[in-house]
Design an enzyme around this catalytic site. Structure first.
Site, PDB file in Angstrom:
ATOM      1  N   ARG A  82      10.636 -23.376  18.762  1.00 32.23           N
ATOM      2  CA  ARG A  82      10.302 -22.489  17.640  1.00 32.23           C
ATOM      3  C   ARG A  82       9.148 -23.061  16.814  1.00 32.23           C
ATOM      4  NH1 ARG A  82      15.169 -20.889  13.776  1.00 32.23           N
ATOM      5  NH2 ARG A  82      14.890 -23.034  13.083  1.00 32.23           N
ATOM      6  N   LYS A 184       8.665 -20.072  11.109  1.00 32.36           N
ATOM      7  CA  LYS A 184       9.216 -20.884  10.027  1.00 32.36           C
ATOM      8  C   LYS A 184       8.061 -21.607   9.341  1.00 32.36           C
ATOM      9  CE  LYS A 184      13.571 -23.286   9.335  1.00 32.36           C
ATOM     10  NZ  LYS A 184      14.354 -22.163   8.795  1.00 32.36           N
ATOM     11  N   GLU A 220      16.853  -9.782   6.593  1.00 33.72           N
ATOM     12  CA  GLU A 220      17.582 -11.030   6.439  1.00 33.72           C
ATOM     13  C   GLU A 220      17.575 -11.474   4.998  1.00 33.72           C
ATOM     14  OE1 GLU A 220      15.991 -14.711   7.976  1.00 33.72           O
ATOM     15  OE2 GLU A 220      14.085 -13.759   8.430  1.00 33.72           O
TER      16      GLU A 220
HETATM   17  C1  LIG Z   1      15.492 -21.384   9.051  1.00 34.64           C
HETATM   18  C2  LIG Z   1      15.710 -19.967   8.727  1.00 34.64           C
HETATM   19  C3  LIG Z   1      16.841 -19.265   9.172  1.00 34.64           C
HETATM   20  C4  LIG Z   1      17.973 -19.919   9.906  1.00 34.64           C
HETATM   21  O1  LIG Z   1      17.600 -20.453  11.151  1.00 34.64           O
HETATM   22  P1  LIG Z   1      18.495 -21.533  11.866  1.00 34.64           P
HETATM   23  O2  LIG Z   1      17.707 -21.892  13.063  1.00 34.64           O
HETATM   24  O3  LIG Z   1      19.777 -20.886  12.223  1.00 34.64           O
HETATM   25  O4  LIG Z   1      18.684 -22.650  10.906  1.00 34.64           O
HETATM   26  C5  LIG Z   1      16.922 -17.917   8.870  1.00 34.64           C
HETATM   27  N1  LIG Z   1      15.984 -17.291   8.150  1.00 34.64           N
HETATM   28  C6  LIG Z   1      14.887 -17.937   7.696  1.00 34.64           C
HETATM   29  C7  LIG Z   1      13.882 -17.189   6.913  1.00 34.64           C
HETATM   30  C8  LIG Z   1      14.722 -19.296   7.969  1.00 34.64           C
HETATM   31  O5  LIG Z   1      13.636 -19.930   7.503  1.00 34.64           O
END
Ligand SMILES: *Cc1c(COP(=O)(O)O)cnc(C)c1O
Length: 343
Positions: A82, A184, A220
């Site tokens: 990722r 991210k 989300e």
């Molecule tokens: C990091 C993150 C998540 C959760 O991802 P994981 O890989 O499960 O920790 C969800 N939404 C956003 C915006 C994030 O930055």
């Protein structure tokens, strides 16, 4: 190996420097060999790309001690992958995925004394990040970067039991349609800080962001993906038509847990906000909490209540199964738990 003298059961979620970080620099078109460092600061040119055009991506995972005493982390290959995707999207050179996993192992091994003992609920949070260190004044990608991993011990997310939280539907968007919501990057968090502070001030744990194009579908929260359970006991997982949901590793793991451990049907589709009162459970998922049950969702003209006094049975089972796999108490069918040799 002697553990640090910390009050493991009462750690907060605050940065505490440990013994080592990992650092590698990208110059002249290549990443250097990388090394551990005891220096927890970065010295930057005032013209560094990160300071002007925000080229930064990061990851988050955790190392912890299993019941049998092993130090492990959870699916670090997925974070490596990722982070490479995130980097490419904002024109940064991806850090090689195998080297990412190797660097995680090195920095955890070097800080083994900081890995909380089994049963404390605490973990060693691992934060890989990459920033543009090269000078840029005209708008363009930098040509020098730093990849870094810091680790810091953090306490259990829920001390004294998992409790449902309230969320509010935000009047703001977290990400643009077809923008960078699926990577991210710190820039997405800059955008969501104002709504996040606003939500907290109004007594909510987080925001529910709707799709930025039509404000019709659930996307989300600020840092976690949503999950729902329908009346037939199926897991319903919101999808984004504008690719603005971050692909949570916890969410994807829970989908596999639901299907292959719990024999549930999983439906991945767009979820309209106006249908969420038809569901019987709601949760938010991410590395930190695994699942936070959502007891109530408030919007200007609507209130949906799932129940604030207990965790729904399906969210409970999903959470217990995934945390059981992580801690070694439930068979790891997919090889998700990654052992780190610390001696
Ligand atoms: C990091 C993150 C998540 C959760 O991802 P994981 O890989 O499960 O920790 C969800 N939404 C956003 C915006 C994030 O930055």
């Amino acid at each position: 190996m002697e553990k640090k003298d910390l009050d493991w059961a009462n750690l907060s979620f605050e940065y505490q420097p440990t013994d080592y970080s990992y650092v590698s620099n990208y110059r002249d078109g290549a990443w250097d060999d990388g090394a551990l460092t005891a220096d927890h600061s970065i010295r930057l040119s005032e013209c560094a790309g990160i300071l002007h055009y925000c080229q930064e991506v990061f990851e988050g995972l955790k190392a912890y001690t299993t019941e049998s005493g092993d130090v492990v982390c959870f699916r670090p290959d997925q974070n490596a992958h990722r982070m490479a995707d995130s980097a490419r999207r904002i024109v940064m050179p991806p850090f090689p995925e195998d080297r990412f996993v190797d660097a995680v192992e090195k920095v955890v091994r070097a800080n083994a004394a900081w890995v909380p003992p089994f049963g404390s609920g605490a973990t060693l949070y691992i934060r890989p990040l990459m920033v543009a260190t090269g000078d840029v004044i005209g708008v363009k990608p930098a040509d020098e970067y730093q990849f870094r991993i810091l680790v810091t011990p953090v306490g259990a997310y829920y001390k004294g039991g998992v409790k449902p939280v309230k969320v509010q539907v935000s009047q703001y968007d977290r990400a643009a349609p077809h923008g960078t919501g699926n990577i991210k990057a710190g820039l997405n968090y800059a955008m969501s800080l104002y709504p996040s502070v606003e939500a907290h001030a109004a007594g909510y744990a987080d925001n529910m962001f709707l799709d930025p194009e039509t404000r019709t579908y659930v996307e989300e929260s600020g840092g976690a993906n949503f999950l729902f359970v329908d009346k037939d006991g199926n897991l319903v997982v919101p999808q984004s038509a504008t690719d603005s949901i971050l692909p949570s590793i916890t969410r994807r793991s829970l989908v596999d847990v639901a299907e292959s451990y719990l024999g549930m049907k999983v439906i991945q589709r767009q979820v309209r906000f106006d249908e969420i009162d038809q569901f019987v459970e709601c949760g938010m998922c991410g590395t930190a909490a695994v699942i936070s049950p959502v007891g109530e969702v408030d919007a200007a003209d609507k209130q949906v209540v799932y129940g604030m006094d207990h965790v729904g049975p399906v969210m409970q089972r999903l959470r217990e199964t995934l945390t059981g796999i992580q801690s070694g108490e439930i068979e790891d069918r997919f090889g998700w738990v990654h052992k780190i040799d610390v001696e």
